[in-house]
Design a protein around this motif. Sequence first.
Motif, PDB file in Angstrom:
ATOM      1  N   UNK A 202      -1.025  -6.530 -10.048  1.00 12.84           N
ATOM      2  CA  UNK A 202      -2.003  -7.565 -10.373  1.00 12.84           C
ATOM      3  C   UNK A 202      -3.431  -7.135 -10.096  1.00 12.84           C
ATOM      4  N   UNK A 203      -4.369  -7.931 -10.622  1.00 12.34           N
ATOM      5  CA  UNK A 203      -5.787  -7.582 -10.486  1.00 12.34           C
ATOM      6  C   UNK A 203      -6.270  -7.642  -9.046  1.00 12.34           C
ATOM      7  N   UNK A 204      -5.791  -8.615  -8.254  1.00 13.68           N
ATOM      8  CA  UNK A 204      -6.261  -8.739  -6.862  1.00 13.68           C
ATOM      9  C   UNK A 204      -5.966  -7.472  -6.071  1.00 13.68           C
ATOM     10  N   UNK A 205      -4.767  -6.930  -6.236  1.00 10.22           N
ATOM     11  CA  UNK A 205      -4.398  -5.695  -5.527  1.00 10.22           C
ATOM     12  C   UNK A 205      -5.249  -4.526  -6.017  1.00 10.22           C
ATOM     13  N   UNK A 206      -5.472  -4.485  -7.332  1.00  6.71           N
ATOM     14  CA  UNK A 206      -6.322  -3.431  -7.873  1.00  6.71           C
ATOM     15  C   UNK A 206      -7.720  -3.498  -7.263  1.00  6.71           C
ATOM     16  N   UNK A 207      -8.295  -4.706  -7.191  1.00  9.78           N
ATOM     17  CA  UNK A 207      -9.660  -4.855  -6.660  1.00  9.78           C
ATOM     18  C   UNK A 207      -9.740  -4.438  -5.198  1.00  9.78           C
ATOM     19  N   UNK A 208      -8.695  -4.679  -4.435  1.00  8.29           N
ATOM     20  CA  UNK A 208      -8.683  -4.242  -3.027  1.00  8.29           C
ATOM     21  C   UNK A 208      -8.655  -2.718  -2.934  1.00  8.29           C
TER      22      UNK A 208
ATOM     23  N   UNK B 164      -0.421  -4.011 -14.002  1.00  4.78           N
ATOM     24  CA  UNK B 164       0.869  -4.541 -14.434  1.00  4.78           C
ATOM     25  C   UNK B 164       1.821  -4.771 -13.259  1.00  4.78           C
ATOM     26  N   UNK B 165       1.884  -3.814 -12.338  1.00  7.02           N
ATOM     27  CA  UNK B 165       2.839  -3.882 -11.235  1.00  7.02           C
ATOM     28  C   UNK B 165       2.367  -4.729 -10.057  1.00  7.02           C
TER      29      UNK B 165
END
Length: 169
Positions: free
Chosen positions: A51-57, A48-49
């Motif tokens: 995004x998915x790209x940051x999560x994947x990193x 939520x805060x």
Amino acid sequence: MRIYLIGYMACGKTTLGKELAHNLGLSFLDLDKYLEKKYFKTIPQIFEEEGEAAFRQKEQACLQEVSEFEDLVVATGGGAPCFFDNVQVMNRTGICVFLDVDAEELADRLQKSKIDRPLIKGKSPEELTSFVEGMLEKRRPYYEQASYVISGSNITASAILSRIEFEHE
């Protein structure tokens, strides 16, 4: 020894991983829980805060760390093998096992699950089944790069263990 369990949400990675680790006398690590502790946020918060790209990193960084730990069974997040070179890291640093459960069974398990999963939030049963089928189709090429593919809706820890032991003899 390092064993990675991969597959779609609700395929049994955590449940079977704990049992497998217990049977082998290894530690168990849930990559998602490890990530949440490391970054002091839940996965839904990160999505939520940031995004998915940051999560994947963040997920990739955690996998790199975990790939150096000894004597453990790792339950990865469902998308972990599908980004960067994650599936190659798992195959290079341990035994990678794809738990292959069909879309209808996964959708049924997800419908009954109490876990907050950002990717499926708010979907009807029909939408969920369709979504899972589409995601499995996209992810299957990554999942099938695992050293072992074990299929079925009633996969057991002993089935995983006997498959790994049989092929490692």
